[in-house]
Design a protein around this motif. Structure first.
Motif, PDB file in Angstrom:
ATOM      1  N   ARG A 103     -16.871  72.914 -48.585  1.00 11.31           N
ATOM      2  CA  ARG A 103     -17.322  71.656 -49.903  1.00 11.31           C
ATOM      3  C   ARG A 103     -18.527  72.508 -49.643  1.00 11.31           C
ATOM      4  NH1 ARG A 103     -19.544  66.209 -46.947  1.00 11.31           N
ATOM      5  NH2 ARG A 103     -21.874  67.471 -46.194  1.00 11.31           N
ATOM      6  N   GLY A 104     -19.487  72.404 -50.900  1.00 11.62           N
ATOM      7  CA  GLY A 104     -20.635  73.872 -51.217  1.00 11.62           C
ATOM      8  C   GLY A 104     -20.580  74.695 -50.754  1.00 11.62           C
ATOM      9  N   GLY A 105     -20.070  75.677 -50.149  1.00 12.92           N
ATOM     10  CA  GLY A 105     -19.887  76.723 -48.939  1.00 12.92           C
ATOM     11  C   GLY A 105     -20.326  76.836 -47.887  1.00 12.92           C
ATOM     12  N   SER A 106     -20.428  75.301 -47.181  1.00 16.96           N
ATOM     13  CA  SER A 106     -20.110  74.978 -46.122  1.00 16.96           C
ATOM     14  C   SER A 106     -17.965  74.690 -45.767  1.00 16.96           C
ATOM     15  CB  SER A 106     -20.914  73.909 -45.446  1.00 16.96           C
ATOM     16  OG  SER A 106     -21.898  73.697 -46.057  1.00 16.96           O
ATOM     17  N   TYR A 107     -18.379  74.391 -44.697  1.00 15.40           N
ATOM     18  CA  TYR A 107     -16.652  74.097 -44.078  1.00 15.40           C
ATOM     19  C   TYR A 107     -16.535  72.743 -42.772  1.00 15.40           C
ATOM     20  CZ  TYR A 107     -15.963  78.418 -46.435  1.00 15.40           C
ATOM     21  OH  TYR A 107     -15.736  79.477 -47.200  1.00 15.40           O
ATOM     22  N   ILE A 108     -16.513  71.734 -43.474  1.00 10.30           N
ATOM     23  CA  ILE A 108     -16.829  70.418 -42.728  1.00 10.30           C
ATOM     24  C   ILE A 108     -15.135  70.400 -41.956  1.00 10.30           C
ATOM     25  CG2 ILE A 108     -16.857  68.600 -42.718  1.00 10.30           C
ATOM     26  CD1 ILE A 108     -19.384  70.232 -43.932  1.00 10.30           C
ATOM     27  N   PRO A 109     -15.323  70.138 -40.990  1.00  9.62           N
ATOM     28  CA  PRO A 109     -13.830  69.962 -40.468  1.00  9.62           C
ATOM     29  C   PRO A 109     -13.382  68.347 -39.409  1.00  9.62           C
ATOM     30  CG  PRO A 109     -15.699  70.739 -38.167  1.00  9.62           C
ATOM     31  CD  PRO A 109     -16.213  70.129 -39.301  1.00  9.62           C
ATOM     32  N   THR A 110     -12.305  68.388 -39.859  1.00  8.56           N
ATOM     33  CA  THR A 110     -11.769  67.233 -39.511  1.00  8.56           C
ATOM     34  C   THR A 110     -10.819  67.475 -38.223  1.00  8.56           C
ATOM     35  OG1 THR A 110     -11.534  66.982 -41.817  1.00  8.56           O
ATOM     36  CG2 THR A 110      -9.782  65.604 -40.089  1.00  8.56           C
ATOM     37  N   PHE A 111     -10.446  66.932 -37.157  1.00  4.78           N
ATOM     38  CA  PHE A 111     -10.193  67.285 -35.970  1.00  4.78           C
ATOM     39  C   PHE A 111      -9.170  65.758 -35.314  1.00  4.78           C
ATOM     40  CE2 PHE A 111     -12.754  69.558 -33.201  1.00  4.78           C
ATOM     41  CZ  PHE A 111     -13.971  70.107 -34.088  1.00  4.78           C
ATOM     42  N   GLY A 112      -8.311  66.577 -35.507  1.00  3.82           N
ATOM     43  CA  GLY A 112      -6.842  65.284 -35.198  1.00  3.82           C
ATOM     44  C   GLY A 112      -6.983  64.411 -33.527  1.00  3.82           C
ATOM     45  N   ARG A 113      -6.351  64.293 -33.645  1.00  2.00           N
ATOM     46  CA  ARG A 113      -6.742  63.123 -32.348  1.00  2.00           C
ATOM     47  C   ARG A 113      -6.014  63.724 -30.876  1.00  2.00           C
ATOM     48  NH1 ARG A 113      -5.846  56.624 -33.942  1.00  2.00           N
ATOM     49  NH2 ARG A 113      -7.042  56.430 -35.355  1.00  2.00           N
ATOM     50  N   GLY A 114      -5.040  64.878 -30.683  1.00  2.00           N
ATOM     51  CA  GLY A 114      -4.756  65.758 -29.848  1.00  2.00           C
ATOM     52  C   GLY A 114      -3.672  64.926 -29.517  1.00  2.00           C
ATOM     53  N   THR A 115      -2.863  66.222 -28.664  1.00  2.00           N
ATOM     54  CA  THR A 115      -1.616  66.095 -28.114  1.00  2.00           C
ATOM     55  C   THR A 115      -2.323  65.965 -26.392  1.00  2.00           C
ATOM     56  OG1 THR A 115       0.420  66.725 -30.162  1.00  2.00           O
ATOM     57  CG2 THR A 115       0.434  66.583 -27.478  1.00  2.00           C
ATOM     58  N   SER A 116      -1.735  65.132 -25.800  1.00  2.00           N
ATOM     59  CA  SER A 116      -2.375  65.428 -23.979  1.00  2.00           C
ATOM     60  C   SER A 116      -0.328  66.003 -23.498  1.00  2.00           C
ATOM     61  CB  SER A 116      -2.341  63.428 -23.201  1.00  2.00           C
ATOM     62  OG  SER A 116      -2.752  63.999 -22.306  1.00  2.00           O
ATOM     63  N   LEU A 117      -0.345  67.204 -23.233  1.00  2.00           N
ATOM     64  CA  LEU A 117       0.552  68.065 -22.213  1.00  2.00           C
ATOM     65  C   LEU A 117       0.325  68.138 -20.859  1.00  2.00           C
ATOM     66  CD1 LEU A 117       2.710  69.537 -22.385  1.00  2.00           C
ATOM     67  CD2 LEU A 117       1.066  71.574 -22.593  1.00  2.00           C
TER      68      LEU A 117
END
Lengths: 114, 114
Positions: free
Chosen positions: B96-110
């Motif tokens: 996004r306009g030179g920035s990189y915005i992360p979206t996180f998953g909820r995770g897998t609990s192992l």
């Protein structure tokens, strides 16, 4: 080289109180960010900074303020704590937001608002 | 809205066995995909980072794959150890306009049992 440090590790606040969560890194990283992690949800971006004097809002910025006066420090301020802000807060840093740079996380601050 | 879905939500395996965790995403425009390991009470630690042109990346017993056409990634753990017990988080970043915005998953609990 301590990496990313956060203080305090635990904090209990009453509704309406204010406080500052501290974050510092000693890796000369430009990019720093704050996340909150709630049970059953992924980490969510609160605020981030791409360098000293530059900050921007993330996904859930309401109720939080940040500033970046130095490269090393990126404090997160809760202006008037609410129970909805009970969460675990993580600070992270990276050399750059470019594609493949590593992002390092701090150990977290567990905040409870009663 | 950018989303990252992980499956399964939790997984229990015996020590020495292999397992595969899944990640599906709807993030645009895609920049990179990361897998993190998060031990209980600690911050996430990066395992692999993949950009659009990479379809596999290994880190010891961890191998991540990426299919950018189907927007799917997997994390394969070989010869599991007790220390692999953790939450594994898939993170997809959009540019996004030179920035990189992360979206996180909820995770897998192992959980790895002896």
């Amino acid at each position: 080289n301590a990496g990313v440090t956060q203080t305090p590790k635990f904090q209990v606040l009453k509704t309406g109180q204010s406080m500052t969560l501290q974050c510092a890194q000693d890796m000369n990283h430009e990019y720093m960010s704050w996340y909150r992690q709630d049970p059953g949800m992924g980490l969510r971006l609160i605020h981030y900074s791409v360098g000293a004097g530059i900050t921007d809002q993330g996904e859930v910025p309401n109720g939080y303020n940040v500033s970046r006066s130095t490269t090393e420090d990126f404090p997160l301020r809760l202006l008037s704590a609410a129970p909805s802000q009970t969460s675990v807060y993580f600070c992270a840093s990276s050399y750059s937001l470019q594609r493949s740079y590593e992002q390092y996380f701090g150990p977290g601050t567990r905040l409870t608002v009663t | 809205k950018n989303q990252v879905e992980q499956s399964p939500q939790s997984l229990i395996i015996l020590e020495g066995k292999n397992c595969t965790l899944q990640c599906n995403y709807t993030v645009s425009p895609f920049s990179n995909l990361r897998w993190y390991k998060q031990d209980t009470g600690r911050g996430p630690v990066s395992l692999t980072i993949m950009t659009f042109s990479e379809n596999t990346k290994s880190n010891g017993r961890y191998t991540a794959t990426l299919d950018a056409d189907t927007k799917q990634s997997s994390l394969h753990i070989t010869a599991s150890q007790l220390s692999d017990s953790a939450s594994y988080i898939c993170v997809v970043s959009a540019s996004r306009g030179g920035s990189y915005i992360p979206t996180f998953g909820r995770g897998t609990s192992l959980i790895v049992h002896p």
